[in-house]
Design a protein around this motif. Sequence first.
Motif, PDB file in Angstrom:
ATOM      1  N   ALA A 459       0.811  -1.216   0.000  1.00  0.00           N
ATOM      2  CA  ALA A 459       0.000   0.000   0.000  1.00  0.00           C
ATOM      3  C   ALA A 459       0.849   1.273   0.000  1.00  0.00           C
ATOM      4  O   ALA A 459       0.381   2.306  -0.461  1.00  0.00           O
ATOM      5  N   CYS A 486      -2.022   4.128   0.570  1.00  0.00           N
ATOM      6  CA  CYS A 486      -3.142   4.679  -0.199  1.00  0.00           C
ATOM      7  C   CYS A 486      -4.472   4.698   0.556  1.00  0.00           C
ATOM      8  O   CYS A 486      -5.391   5.424   0.190  1.00  0.00           O
ATOM      9  N   GLY A 487      -4.590   3.862   1.598  1.00  0.00           N
ATOM     10  CA  GLY A 487      -5.877   3.807   2.323  1.00  0.00           C
ATOM     11  C   GLY A 487      -6.916   3.000   1.528  1.00  0.00           C
ATOM     12  O   GLY A 487      -6.660   2.567   0.402  1.00  0.00           O
ATOM     13  N   ILE A 496     -13.155  -5.976   1.566  1.00  0.00           N
ATOM     14  CA  ILE A 496     -11.743  -6.416   1.587  1.00  0.00           C
ATOM     15  C   ILE A 496     -11.546  -7.771   2.262  1.00  0.00           C
ATOM     16  O   ILE A 496     -10.586  -8.469   1.953  1.00  0.00           O
ATOM     17  N   THR A 502      -9.548  -8.492  -4.654  1.00  0.00           N
ATOM     18  CA  THR A 502      -8.229  -7.854  -4.713  1.00  0.00           C
ATOM     19  C   THR A 502      -8.307  -6.662  -5.643  1.00  0.00           C
ATOM     20  O   THR A 502      -9.120  -6.630  -6.566  1.00  0.00           O
ATOM     21  N   GLY A 513      -5.444 -13.173   1.180  1.00  0.00           N
ATOM     22  CA  GLY A 513      -4.734 -12.813   2.423  1.00  0.00           C
ATOM     23  C   GLY A 513      -5.679 -12.431   3.566  1.00  0.00           C
ATOM     24  O   GLY A 513      -5.670 -13.045   4.637  1.00  0.00           O
ATOM     25  N   LEU A 514      -6.503 -11.422   3.328  1.00  0.00           N
ATOM     26  CA  LEU A 514      -7.341 -10.915   4.433  1.00  0.00           C
ATOM     27  C   LEU A 514      -8.427 -11.907   4.820  1.00  0.00           C
ATOM     28  O   LEU A 514      -8.747 -12.052   5.993  1.00  0.00           O
ATOM     29  N   SER A 515      -9.002 -12.599   3.821  1.00  0.00           N
ATOM     30  CA  SER A 515     -10.095 -13.510   4.172  1.00  0.00           C
ATOM     31  C   SER A 515      -9.550 -14.677   4.988  1.00  0.00           C
ATOM     32  O   SER A 515     -10.187 -15.116   5.951  1.00  0.00           O
ATOM     33  N   PHE A 540      -4.587  -1.859  10.548  1.00  0.00           N
ATOM     34  CA  PHE A 540      -5.252  -3.142  10.784  1.00  0.00           C
ATOM     35  C   PHE A 540      -4.842  -3.597  12.174  1.00  0.00           C
ATOM     36  O   PHE A 540      -3.669  -3.597  12.502  1.00  0.00           O
TER      37      PHE A 540
HETATM   38  P1  ADP Z   1      -4.426  -9.259  -1.796  1.00  0.00           P
HETATM   39  O1  ADP Z   1      -3.445  -8.636  -0.914  1.00  0.00           O
HETATM   40  O2  ADP Z   1      -3.966 -10.502  -2.418  1.00  0.00           O
HETATM   41  O3  ADP Z   1      -5.089  -8.326  -2.758  1.00  0.00           O
HETATM   42  P2  ADP Z   1      -6.005  -9.290   0.603  1.00  0.00           P
HETATM   43  O4  ADP Z   1      -7.198 -10.082   1.002  1.00  0.00           O
HETATM   44  O5  ADP Z   1      -4.832  -9.358   1.494  1.00  0.00           O
HETATM   45  O6  ADP Z   1      -5.615  -9.759  -0.863  1.00  0.00           O
HETATM   46  O7  ADP Z   1      -6.403  -7.807   0.421  1.00  0.00           O
HETATM   47  C1  ADP Z   1      -7.587  -7.472  -0.272  1.00  0.00           C
HETATM   48  C2  ADP Z   1      -7.582  -6.020  -0.693  1.00  0.00           C
HETATM   49  O8  ADP Z   1      -7.632  -5.198   0.439  1.00  0.00           O
HETATM   50  C3  ADP Z   1      -6.314  -5.576  -1.357  1.00  0.00           C
HETATM   51  O9  ADP Z   1      -6.334  -5.895  -2.748  1.00  0.00           O
HETATM   52  C4  ADP Z   1      -6.317  -4.078  -1.132  1.00  0.00           C
HETATM   53  O10 ADP Z   1      -7.133  -3.437  -2.090  1.00  0.00           O
HETATM   54  C5  ADP Z   1      -6.954  -3.946   0.185  1.00  0.00           C
HETATM   55  N1  ADP Z   1      -5.971  -3.765   1.254  1.00  0.00           N
HETATM   56  C6  ADP Z   1      -5.514  -4.680   2.127  1.00  0.00           C
HETATM   57  N2  ADP Z   1      -4.617  -4.133   2.985  1.00  0.00           N
HETATM   58  C7  ADP Z   1      -4.495  -2.815   2.627  1.00  0.00           C
HETATM   59  C8  ADP Z   1      -3.725  -1.686   3.134  1.00  0.00           C
HETATM   60  N3  ADP Z   1      -2.871  -1.838   4.172  1.00  0.00           N
HETATM   61  N4  ADP Z   1      -3.878  -0.510   2.525  1.00  0.00           N
HETATM   62  C9  ADP Z   1      -4.741  -0.355   1.489  1.00  0.00           C
HETATM   63  N5  ADP Z   1      -5.501  -1.371   0.969  1.00  0.00           N
HETATM   64  C10 ADP Z   1      -5.358  -2.584   1.527  1.00  0.00           C
END
Ligand code: ADP
Length: 550
Positions: A459, A486-487, A496, A502, A513-515, A540
């Motif tokens: 980011a 970038c937020g 997300i 993504t 990643g996040l899920s 986070f």
């Molecule tokens: P990936 O990283 O593979 O895209 P994630 O599930 O980890 O999958 O993240 C999903 C989406 O969440 C990212 O594509 C991004 O748009 C957003 N995101 C996650 N962490 C951040 C962060 N720290 N800053 C901005 N956007 C984020």
Amino acid sequence: MEKSGHSGLKLTIVAAILAFSLIPLFGLGLFFHIQFTEAFEEKITRTLRIMVEDKRNVVDMFLNENVNQLRNIAYTHTYKEMSDSDYLAEVYQVLAATSNAFVDLGVFDASGEHVAYTGPYKLSGLNYADQEWFQNVMTKGRYVSDVFLGHRRFPHIIMAVKRQEGVQTWILRATIDSEMFTDLVRGSQLGEFGDAFLVNQNMELQTQSHGAAGVMEKAVLPRQGRFPGFRMVEFVENGRQMIAGVTWLQTKNWMLVVAENPEEALSPLVGVRWRTFGIVLAGALIILTGAVLTASTMIRQLNEYDRRRAESDAALMQSSKIASLGKMAAGVAHEINNPLSLIRESAGWIQDLLTEEDPEAIKNFGEIEDSLAKIDKHVERARNVTHRLLGFARRMEPMQENVNLNALVDQTVAFLENEALHREVTVERRLDSNLPLVTTDSAQVQQVVLNLLENALDAVNSQGRIILQTGYDDREARISVQDNGCGIPKDMASKIFDPFFTTKKTGEGTGLGLSISYGIIKKMGGRISVESEPGAGSTFTIHLPLAAEE
Ligand code: ADP
């Protein structure tokens, strides 16, 4: 739609409360109203009865006493004495000293001749043989007349007694002013419109009444035959409804009437009626307010319950998404892993074979070696993904060990230190040295921190800054990863954590990643929270419970 359903429910609750409380309230109000009215009417009847009976006794006694007095005089004096007007005047003087009922005295012989008279009228010498009273006293011995005009042409009542003195029959007569009776029956006045009077059997007035011009007129009351005791009668006097207690005298054929205006008599009831109405109205208002308040509170609680249910439904959906993803991920990873191993093995085999060849003899030796390196690199990348997926699928039962989260953060940062250096990103640590050990699965938490750190690195631009922080309170321990990248746009915030969501270029982001991280931390009884300002960065935070939860 939910809302309008509840507003209908609110109306139903209010209506039910009102129905169940107002009906008894109004019933009670009506009951009291009827009871009061009955009690008052009974009181009026009782009062009239007492009054009419008292007055009747007074009038009866008055008549009895005076007739007896007259009789005593007749029997204690001789005709000879009494036929002398001077003697009669003396007797009258003695009588008048004790009673003012008698207006005059007269003596008559058996032929109706007025032999002696004392009083204000000039009546001596007249003959009364054909007068009704004279005939009556001659036959009955004693007589009390109704009001009549007689020779003097003025309304009066006479009392007469007959005495048989040897062969001599004579009569002593006295006149009574009819006003006496008016005073006797009126006595205490019954309010402004009250009335009390005497009537004879033809309903002709013997005393003054408000309803007629004077005595001897017809009374406005309906004709009543003689009856024993007491009776209530209604009639209209001067356009006013009247209620009267009536009774017949014992000594004479006269009826006594004591009348009251019911509106006047019931006037205290009007006050009671208004007070009852006020109390019922106030009660109804209190009930209405109570009903509306109760219904509003219930609906508010119902709405709150709905909101919580929607939240837990959303969380449930997320977990079920993760669970089905887990199954699918395990299947896919397994299927892909085998071909990947084969590709890698084959590439390794080609590499081994190449070492035995002379590079000069093979024309594109360099290109082949480069391609093999690329195959190796990308297979490695693919294996990384499948391993993550398998890790996610296996992550069903987390381990329970005492983990130092500060050490865990240190280790994780170490993995990515070179990468950060390369991208000119500073990674700062603010670790709480008092942080207690947390019972959890260190490998899985590490995977989550790594995911968050990778996302943060993606980011920020070069010269970005990432802060890792640990902390705790009495309920939970926290690890937060803050970046100034970038937020996350507001409309994306809810997505997300979805699998495969993504915003990264194909080949760079998997959207897992996040899920996966969400699933891991949820399983441990914790949660991940996000704060983000588009353009300014995101934080986070992993929240892990300190007391192990079931
Ligand atoms: P990936 O990283 O593979 O895209 P994630 O599930 O980890 O999958 O993240 C999903 C989406 O969440 C990212 O594509 C991004 O748009 C957003 N995101 C996650 N962490 C951040 C962060 N720290 N800053 C901005 N956007 C984020």
